[in-house]
Write a protein that holds these residues in place. Structure first.
Motif, PDB file in Angstrom:
ATOM      1  N   ARG A 162       1.962  -4.051   4.139  1.00 55.58           N
ATOM      2  CA  ARG A 162       3.176  -3.829   4.924  1.00 55.58           C
ATOM      3  C   ARG A 162       3.891  -5.151   5.204  1.00 55.58           C
ATOM      4  O   ARG A 162       5.099  -5.259   5.059  1.00 55.58           O
ATOM      5  N   GLU A 163       3.137  -6.166   5.621  1.00 54.41           N
ATOM      6  CA  GLU A 163       3.729  -7.476   5.945  1.00 54.41           C
ATOM      7  C   GLU A 163       4.409  -8.123   4.744  1.00 54.41           C
ATOM      8  O   GLU A 163       5.346  -8.897   4.891  1.00 54.41           O
ATOM      9  N   ASN A 195       5.726  -6.357   2.140  1.00 51.81           N
ATOM     10  CA  ASN A 195       6.611  -5.375   1.494  1.00 51.81           C
ATOM     11  C   ASN A 195       6.087  -4.923   0.136  1.00 51.81           C
ATOM     12  O   ASN A 195       6.840  -4.834  -0.836  1.00 51.81           O
ATOM     13  N   TYR A 217       0.594   5.468   7.206  1.00 52.64           N
ATOM     14  CA  TYR A 217       0.573   4.610   6.014  1.00 52.64           C
ATOM     15  C   TYR A 217       1.232   5.260   4.802  1.00 52.64           C
ATOM     16  O   TYR A 217       1.338   4.642   3.749  1.00 52.64           O
ATOM     17  N   LEU A 277       3.842   3.557   2.604  1.00 54.63           N
ATOM     18  CA  LEU A 277       3.458   2.439   1.738  1.00 54.63           C
ATOM     19  C   LEU A 277       3.112   2.867   0.320  1.00 54.63           C
ATOM     20  O   LEU A 277       3.117   2.049  -0.590  1.00 54.63           O
TER      21      LEU A 277
END
Length: 94
Positions: free
Chosen positions: A64-65, A67, A87, A90
């Motif tokens: 996530r951090e 991308n 989640y 993602l």
């Protein structure tokens, strides 16, 4: 004792070491912008303590951090993501 998950990008894995035992979440970067979680292993002595879940959280937070879209070749990770709707965004679309 708080659990410390270490990211080792040179080995493409997230790891935990506790009381002389270890656990790992391995990944690959098959294409630009994608991380594929390929394998989770927790030594017998560490099982049943939620360590696999902590590895999953660390790996998904990293995705996530940065991308990254997520593939879950690893059956543990596929199950973890399926059980945690937060989640789903993602996941790499097919």
């Amino acid at each position: 004792m708080p659990l410390s998950v270490q990211h080792q990008p040179e080995n493409q894995e997230f790891t935990v070491s506790q009381e002389g035992h270890s656990a790992e979440l391995s990944y690959s970067r098959p294409t630009e912008g994608v991380i594929d979680f390929t394998h989770t292993f927790v030594e017998e002595e560490l099982r049943g303590q939620g360590i696999g879940d902590e590895l999953a959280k660390a790996g998904l937070a990293y995705a996530r951090e940065n991308n990254l879209k997520v593939r879950t070749t690893c059956s543990f990770m596929a199950g973890y993501v399926a059980q945690h709707p937060d989640y789903q965004d993602l996941l790499e679309s097919n």
